[in-house]
Enzyme design. Structure first.
Site, PDB file in Angstrom:
ATOM      1  CG  ASP A   1      -3.177   6.411  -5.592  1.00 33.30           C
ATOM      2  OD1 ASP A   1      -4.230   6.172  -4.977  1.00 33.30           O
ATOM      3  OD2 ASP A   1      -2.099   5.839  -5.345  1.00 33.30           O
TER       4      ASP A   1
ATOM      5  CG  HIS B   1      -2.787   1.360  -6.904  1.00 31.14           C
ATOM      6  ND1 HIS B   1      -3.361   0.673  -5.855  1.00 31.14           N
ATOM      7  CD2 HIS B   1      -2.620   2.620  -6.466  1.00 31.14           C
ATOM      8  CE1 HIS B   1      -3.529   1.477  -4.831  1.00 31.14           C
ATOM      9  NE2 HIS B   1      -3.092   2.678  -5.173  1.00 31.14           N
TER      10      HIS B   1
ATOM     11  CG  ASP C   1      -5.220   3.997  -1.813  1.00 34.63           C
ATOM     12  OD1 ASP C   1      -4.808   4.054  -2.984  1.00 34.63           O
ATOM     13  OD2 ASP C   1      -4.459   3.947  -0.820  1.00 34.63           O
TER      14      ASP C   1
ATOM     15  CG  ASP D   1      -2.118  -2.910  -5.087  1.00 31.40           C
ATOM     16  OD1 ASP D   1      -2.155  -1.979  -5.913  1.00 31.40           O
ATOM     17  OD2 ASP D   1      -1.287  -2.976  -4.157  1.00 31.40           O
TER      18      ASP D   1
ATOM     19  CG  HIS E   1      -3.721   2.258   3.449  1.00 32.03           C
ATOM     20  ND1 HIS E   1      -2.340   2.158   3.488  1.00 32.03           N
ATOM     21  CD2 HIS E   1      -4.031   2.533   2.154  1.00 32.03           C
ATOM     22  CE1 HIS E   1      -1.857   2.363   2.280  1.00 32.03           C
ATOM     23  NE2 HIS E   1      -2.873   2.597   1.452  1.00 32.03           N
TER      24      HIS E   1
ATOM     25  CD  GLU F   1       0.558   2.858  -4.862  1.00 34.50           C
ATOM     26  OE1 GLU F   1       1.007   4.000  -4.622  1.00 34.50           O
ATOM     27  OE2 GLU F   1      -0.212   2.257  -4.058  1.00 34.50           O
ATOM     28  CD  GLU F   2      -2.113   0.875  -1.374  1.00 30.37           C
ATOM     29  OE1 GLU F   2      -1.186   1.315  -0.660  1.00 30.37           O
ATOM     30  OE2 GLU F   2      -3.143   1.515  -1.644  1.00 30.37           O
TER      31      GLU F   2
END
Length: 415
Positions: A203, A83, A146, A85, A386, A180-181
């Site tokens: 991921d 992903h 990520d 994002d 994150h 995705e997040e």
């Protein structure tokens, strides 16, 4: 096979993380933020430059591409997915990646905010990376490993296979997803266009890890209705929904069944949002466990606690709505054991110790598995997700590229 190969994963990664692709959970559009397409357009251009001419970006923010087969065998079509994002939890704007060459094992002080220190005490995986080249952000933002590590790894895989036609493989599909997040990563994916039989998301974290099991998940929304009255004349009339909600939440276990008190395979009941006034309060929960059947047990327990609370407040009422979110991918992957078996062998062929891990959450792969694409999750090296402490080892990313090459080759060999 890789001795003379000039990896492109690092240069790609350093470029990609500087592009702000943060998704927006409050947006109703798809993708949730148009800026995600800024990176996706670059990926399409680079894929075409590599020689993959069908690469394209659709209106919903998905990048589709095909590495054509170079074998006469009939090989299952494999998809590699990441992903673009980054998470809303921490800023992804103006990311300044820093390469710490030949990491010596000491704490990493991030220069733009000296209070941000990546320590081996808080991040013990770093102890295994001494001698590696570590990439971090500068202290004001997340890094974006990520999942731009996964994106860069897949891009380098494409570059390797196109420039090494002696490596036999079948049709390989590339899929880069938005959002995705925020849980919408595969909402608009066109499975017919994708045309893959099996897939792998890139991921995961630690070197050599494969994840084929994740939480099953439901959402619960509870609306609590009180009885409103003027506070000056409210005696024996007013039932305050705020107090009902507070009593209900206070009835939940303090030392069990919550994210802050569980780990490993233990599930939980987790209130994530509350809003309202004295007349009506809405409480939202997420319910998680690796055993899907336990979700019902937790929801029954929650309903019983609610009913017991309502008895303490005569006149108060409530409704209880359950919505399925996603399911444990293992239930699908157990029916397709070759998907994880070949991944395990590919990791070992890359000279890495194999580790099967579980995901206390969900991935695009868990939803794709139930959309007809059995899809475990492979390592990228991304760690401390994150957060401003996010980091990745360049050598981990390179080993992930090697693993994917071996994996593509294995599917051809075993067909």
């Amino acid at each position: 096979m890789f001795q003379n190969y000039q990896y492109t994963v690092t240069e790609r990664f350093l470029q990609y993380v500087q592009i702000d692709t943060q998704s927006d959970p409050h947006s109703k559009t798809q993708p949730s933020s148009e800026k995600q397409k800024d990176l996706s357009r670059i990926l399409v251009t680079e894929l075409k430059a590599i020689g993959i001419q069908d690469a394209h970006l659709d209106e919903f923010g998905y990048v589709y591409a095909t590495i054509p087969p170079n074998t006469d065998k009939k090989v299952p079509v494999i998809c590699f997915c990441s992903h673009v994002d980054t998470a809303p939890d921490c800023s992804g704007k103006d990311v300044k990646p820093i390469v710490h060459k030949n990491y010596d094992g000491s704490d990493i002080i991030l220069p733009d905010d000296n209070s941000q220190v990546i320590t081996t005490k808080e991040h013990p995986y770093l102890k295994t990376k001494i001698g590696d080249d570590i990439i971090t952000a500068s202290g004001n933002t997340l890094l974006g490993a990520d999942d731009k590590a996964g994106v860069a790894i897949i891009m380098d895989l494409a570059n390797f296979l196109i420039t090494h036609p002696e490596i036999k493989h079948g049709d390989i599909k590339i899929l880069f997803t938005p959002d995705e997040e925020i849980g919408r990563g595969v909402d608009k994916v066109d499975m017919k266009k994708l045309g893959a039989d099996f897939g792998y998301t890139l991921d995961g974290g630690e070197l050599g890890s494969l994840e084929d099991e994740n939480f099953s998940a439901d959402g619960v929304t509870i609306n609590i209705y009180g009885i409103i009255a003027h506070p000056g004349t409210a005696k024996n009339k007013l039932v305050n929904a705020l107090k009902v909600a507070a009593s209900f939440l206070d009835s939940l276990p303090k030392d069990a069944l919550s994210p802050e008190t569980t780990e490993g395979r233990l599930g939980f009941v987790h209130p994530i949002h509350i809003e309202g006034i004295a007349e009506k309060v809405t409480v939202s929960f997420i319910i998680r466990d690796f055993e899907t059947a336990k979700l019902k047990e937790y929801e029954t327990f929650l309903q019983q606690q609610l009913e017991a609370t309502l008895k303490k407040f005569p006149g108060a009422k409530a409704d209880f709505v359950v919505k399925e979110q996603y399911r444990n991918m293992k239930e699908v992957l157990d029916q397709n054991p070759q998907v994880t078996q070949l991944a395990e062998e590919a990791i070992k062929r890359a000279g890495i110790d194999f580790a099967k891990l579980i995901i206390r959450g969900g991935t695009d792969g868990s939803r794709l598995s139930y959309m007809g694409l059995p899809c475990p999750n492979l390592f990228t090296g991304e760690m401390a997700l994150h957060s401003k402490h996010e980091y990745v080892s360049i050598q981990d990313m390179q080993k992930s590229v090697e693993t994917l090459v071996h994996l593509a080759r294995l599917w051809e060999e075993r067909s």
